[in-house]
Design an enzyme around this catalytic site. Structure first.
Site, PDB file in Angstrom:
ATOM      1  N   TYR A 121      -1.434  -0.246  10.501  1.00 35.72           N
ATOM      2  CA  TYR A 121      -1.806  -0.855   9.217  1.00 35.72           C
ATOM      3  C   TYR A 121      -0.659  -0.692   8.218  1.00 35.72           C
ATOM      4  O   TYR A 121      -0.197  -1.662   7.606  1.00 35.72           O
ATOM      5  CB  TYR A 121      -3.097  -0.232   8.667  1.00 35.72           C
ATOM      6  CG  TYR A 121      -3.340  -0.619   7.216  1.00 35.72           C
ATOM      7  CD1 TYR A 121      -3.728  -1.908   6.888  1.00 35.72           C
ATOM      8  CD2 TYR A 121      -3.134   0.307   6.175  1.00 35.72           C
ATOM      9  CE1 TYR A 121      -3.910  -2.274   5.554  1.00 35.72           C
ATOM     10  CE2 TYR A 121      -3.316  -0.051   4.853  1.00 35.72           C
ATOM     11  CZ  TYR A 121      -3.703  -1.343   4.552  1.00 35.72           C
ATOM     12  OH  TYR A 121      -3.864  -1.710   3.234  1.00 35.72           O
ATOM     13  N   SER A 125       0.837  -1.206   0.000  1.00 33.65           N
ATOM     14  CA  SER A 125       0.000   0.000   0.000  1.00 33.65           C
ATOM     15  C   SER A 125       0.866   1.249   0.000  1.00 33.65           C
ATOM     16  O   SER A 125       1.977   1.249   0.565  1.00 33.65           O
ATOM     17  CB  SER A 125      -0.869  -0.016   1.266  1.00 33.65           C
ATOM     18  OG  SER A 125      -1.459   1.246   1.467  1.00 33.65           O
ATOM     19  N   LYS A 157       2.154  -3.456   6.364  1.00 32.84           N
ATOM     20  CA  LYS A 157       2.417  -3.594   4.925  1.00 32.84           C
ATOM     21  C   LYS A 157       3.919  -3.480   4.648  1.00 32.84           C
ATOM     22  O   LYS A 157       4.466  -4.228   3.829  1.00 32.84           O
ATOM     23  CB  LYS A 157       1.641  -2.529   4.140  1.00 32.84           C
ATOM     24  CG  LYS A 157       0.145  -2.769   4.128  1.00 32.84           C
ATOM     25  CD  LYS A 157      -0.189  -4.047   3.385  1.00 32.84           C
ATOM     26  CE  LYS A 157      -1.624  -4.454   3.488  1.00 32.84           C
ATOM     27  NZ  LYS A 157      -1.926  -5.725   2.823  1.00 32.84           N
TER      28      LYS A 157
END
Ligand code: NAD
Length: 331
Positions: free
Chosen positions: A143, A119, A147
């Site tokens: 988050y 991402s 990634k």
């Protein structure tokens, strides 16, 4: 080719498996259906399994051997930034632990290639107008950290046993490639705006005094069908052409690719596109800036063009039109 798609019952995965099926690949979806839907996988075989559970490794390795898997597209992950802030350990277990299990099973079953969903969240708040793969990584929440840790894990596994891999850093994914595949999560501006319009509420604009031409934040919106096509190109690249991690290639230069359009759209431009798509004026409510919101995040896409021969073809108008069409179809 037999391809495993984890998270294939989700929004992006459902688009990818439709393209894979259309070109005759055998697809096996592994998904716990926590956020996916079985009716989205079409004729693909669906294995319902929680990738974060330790016991899943044996089952995955057996499955990969049984079907003769040649590649994995690993999409399965939790993707809520707000939730990742309140449940960081669970996010690491889900996103990094789940990936570790997939890699362990791939090693045991000799599956040679992987495409990993990363991402633009790995960049955090970039300071440059165009973000290249070599731009500094500084995720701003658990988050994004999962990634980035995932990219490192993929790279290290590739170095250790010669797996071929690509990690794709998606920018703002939106739209629908088919009317029955809308994005059920309102986590980025496009579905959020539509939700407000449908509720008869003004879309919220956070900050109209950013250093951008119209004062609102600029982001790179990529159509989900373009993104799905990037996965097909990436799959062929790792499965057929190579993409072995190259230790000499320098930071960010070897196995990661930005997947965006290279074109930025401001919040007001997104609202204008909704006014055109719905045929009704969209009047926003202007609020103050949100802390940490970078004024502009736009992908440099040259590397994806060079490596994959892929370039996004659909523009913001098509993203918004297809979002509206799919939302109407889902009612
Ligand atoms: N949608 C975006 O804008 C965006 C942007 C950047 C990156 N990504 C990444 O792309 C991937 C797919 O995103 P999406 O938008 O399709 O999300 P999604 O939630 O629609 O799809 C994810 C799928 O993974 C499954 N899943 C989650 N945890 C699992 C687990 N432990 N075991 C098995 N299955 C599990 C869910 O049931 C779901 O079907 C994710 O890795 C996400 O982080 C998405």
């Amino acid at each position: 080719m037999t391809v495993i798609v984890t998270g294939g019952a989700g929004y992006i995965g459902a688009h990818i498996i439709r393209l894979l099926a259309a070109r005759g690949d055998d697809v096996v979806v592994v998904d716990d259906l926590s956020n996916g839907r079985a009716d989205r996988v079409g004729d693909a075989r669906l294995e319902v399994a929680d990738l974060a559970a330790d016991s899943t490794v044996d089952r995955l390795a057996a499955l990969f051997r049984e079907v003769g898997a040649r590649a994995v597209i690993h999409l399965a992950a939790r993707k809520r930034v707000d939730e990742s802030l309140t449940r960081p350990t669970w996010y690491y277990r889900q996103n990094v632990g789940g990936l570790a299990h997939v890699l362990e099973a791939m090693e045991r079953a000799d599956v040679p290639s992987l495409v990993f969903s990363s991402s633009a969240a790995v960049y955090g708040a970039p300071s440059s107008a165009l973000v290249t793969e070599a731009s500094p990584t500084a995720p701003m929440n658990p988050y994004g950290e999962t990634k980035l840790a995932g990219e490192w894990l993929v790279r290290d596994a590739a170095r250790a046993w010669g797996m071929r891999c690509l990690s794709l850093r998606y920018f703002n994914v939106a739209g629908a490639g088919w009317d029955d595949l809308h994005d059920p999560a309102a986590l980025n501006l496009v579905p959020l705006v539509l939700g407000r319009i449908r509720a008869g509420l003004p879309p919220l604009v956070f900050g109209s005094d950013h250093p951008t031409p119209d004062g609102t934040c600029i982001r790179d919106y990529v159509h989900v069908l373009d993104l799905a096509q990037a996965h097909i190109a990436a799959l062929d690249h790792v499965a057929l052409a190579g993409a072995v991690v190259d230790d000499d290639a320098g930071p960010g230069a070897d196995h990661v690719l930005n997947i965006g359009t290279g074109v930025g759209s401001s919040v007001l431009e997104v609202l204008d596109a909704f006014a055109v798509a719905t045929g009704a004026p969209v009047v926003p409510e202007l609020l103050g800036r949100r802390a940490g919101d970078p004024p502009q995040v736009v992908a440099a896409v040259d590397r994806a063009v060079d490596v994959l021969g892929w370039r996004a073809e659909r523009d913001l108008a098509e993203i918004v039109r297809s979002t509206v069409r799919a939302e109407v179809a889902a009612r």
